[in-house]
Motif scaffolding. Structure first.
Motif, PDB file in Angstrom:
ATOM      1  N   LEU A 106       0.870  -1.167   0.000  1.00 19.29           N
ATOM      2  CA  LEU A 106       0.000   0.000   0.000  1.00 19.29           C
ATOM      3  C   LEU A 106       0.913   1.224   0.000  1.00 19.29           C
ATOM      4  O   LEU A 106       1.826   1.317   0.821  1.00 19.29           O
ATOM      5  N   GLU A 107       0.687   2.128  -0.929  1.00 14.18           N
ATOM      6  CA  GLU A 107       1.509   3.331  -0.981  1.00 14.18           C
ATOM      7  C   GLU A 107       1.004   4.314   0.078  1.00 14.18           C
ATOM      8  O   GLU A 107       0.104   5.113  -0.154  1.00 14.18           O
ATOM      9  N   GLY A 108       1.606   4.208   1.248  1.00 16.38           N
ATOM     10  CA  GLY A 108       1.158   4.982   2.391  1.00 16.38           C
ATOM     11  C   GLY A 108       1.354   6.474   2.214  1.00 16.38           C
ATOM     12  O   GLY A 108       2.290   6.929   1.550  1.00 16.38           O
ATOM     13  N   ILE A 109       0.489   7.248   2.857  1.00 21.28           N
ATOM     14  CA  ILE A 109       0.581   8.699   2.768  1.00 21.28           C
ATOM     15  C   ILE A 109       1.762   9.212   3.580  1.00 21.28           C
ATOM     16  O   ILE A 109       2.457  10.153   3.161  1.00 21.28           O
ATOM     17  N   THR A 110       2.032   8.598   4.720  1.00 19.42           N
ATOM     18  CA  THR A 110       3.226   8.981   5.478  1.00 19.42           C
ATOM     19  C   THR A 110       4.481   8.585   4.708  1.00 19.42           C
ATOM     20  O   THR A 110       5.475   9.326   4.698  1.00 19.42           O
ATOM     21  N   ARG A 111       4.456   7.433   4.054  1.00 15.51           N
ATOM     22  CA  ARG A 111       5.571   7.021   3.178  1.00 15.51           C
ATOM     23  C   ARG A 111       5.825   8.092   2.123  1.00 15.51           C
ATOM     24  O   ARG A 111       6.965   8.503   1.895  1.00 15.51           O
ATOM     25  N   ARG A 112       4.760   8.549   1.484  1.00 17.42           N
ATOM     26  CA  ARG A 112       4.883   9.569   0.441  1.00 17.42           C
ATOM     27  C   ARG A 112       5.420  10.869   1.018  1.00 17.42           C
ATOM     28  O   ARG A 112       6.260  11.541   0.398  1.00 17.42           O
ATOM     29  N   THR A 113       4.964  11.221   2.215  1.00 12.13           N
ATOM     30  CA  THR A 113       5.436  12.441   2.865  1.00 12.13           C
ATOM     31  C   THR A 113       6.922  12.352   3.183  1.00 12.13           C
ATOM     32  O   THR A 113       7.681  13.304   2.952  1.00 12.13           O
TER      33      THR A 113
END
Length: 273
Positions: free
Chosen positions: A196-203
């Motif tokens: 899952l492409e996490g939002i915290t990962r993206r941040t």
């Protein structure tokens, strides 16, 4: 007091009535998302909505609200629970069914919840995780199917771990509810498959790009076990170091400088959100 918006009606969470003939209950046909506010504002709202909308399309469940309408509901619920920072859970299911299989009209629940509080010492000492050979079904979305985690959680106390690292065919993917990063010198490495492409990962990837050489690619389990630093990211964890995987101790069980730097970076970022 927290409230729930269910198909247009706002009710205190303890008074919500939800019938058992929902396809999410009968067939596991549903998805969710989870985010929080900082300083009264939903964190990375556009990114979370984009992911939720994409997940709904993959499951072919129509969304009853658009982004603007949903934002208004979120802020109304935020005001109803006193205007203090909180988290929100979206739950979208196939809806109530007459024959246990046919979708007529989806159910959307939007629920305000208490914020998750850090477990004392975790960010200073890191966490221990176990490995498990598994890939989630439709890993690109936040399905409500967490049965493998719920089964494995019963083994956590005996193994002295707090989470599980999934891997398949020699490659890692993610923890049960969060993404994984490796730090090696000035390289920041994270898997790109079965995740899952996490939002915290993206941040974190955005915050790190001026200080690290970023590699988004397949990552082997062996590479992970040999990495100087490993950490995980999520809404509730932010940047949380992993200091032991099975019997392998990472970085002598200590927090590495890259993990500490990125934790400080995201903490500063959300402080000013």
């Amino acid at each position: 007091m927290h409230h729930c918006w269910l198909n247009g009606t706002v009710t205190p969470v303890e008074d919500v009535n939800f019938h058992f003939n929902d396809l999410g209950i009968l067939r596991g046909y549903g998805l969710f998302d989870y985010f929080r506010t900082y300083n009264g504002k939903p964190f990375q709202w556009d990114w979370y909505w984009e992911r939720f909308e994409r997940s709904a399309k993959i499951l072919r469940i129509p969304l009853p609200l658009n982004q603007e309408e949903t934002y208004k509901v979120v802020m109304d619920l935020f005001a109803a629970q006193g205007g203090q920072d909180c988290s929100f859970r979206f739950l979208l299911t196939g809806g109530f069914t007459d024959d246990s299989i046919t979708m007529k009209k989806p159910n959307l629940l939007i629920i305000s919840e208490d914020l998750h509080h850090d477990t004392p010492g975790e960010h200073e000492n890191g966490i221990h995780v176990m490995t498990y050979d598994f890939v989630r079904d439709l890993p690109m979305l936040k399905s409500i199917d967490y049965k493998h985690l719920l089964i494995l959680r019963q083994d956590f106390p005996a193994k002295g771990v707090t989470d599980v690292l999934y891997h398949k065919d020699g490659y890692i993917s993610e923890l049960s509810r969060s993404n994984v990063f490796l730090v090696s010198g000035q390289k920041l490495i994270t898997p790109d498959q079965h995740i899952l492409e996490g939002i915290t990962r993206r941040t974190v990837l955005e915050l790190a790009k001026s200080d690290f050489e970023i590699e988004v690619r397949p990552v082997t389990l062996q590479e992970t076990l040999e990495a100087p630093e490993v950490f995980t990211t999520s809404t509730t964890k932010r940047v949380l170091p992993i200091t032991k995987i099975d019997d392998t101790v990472i970085n002598n069980g200590k927090i590495g400088p890259g993990s500490k730097f990125l934790l400080d970076k995201i903490n500063e970022f959300v402080k000013n959100w």
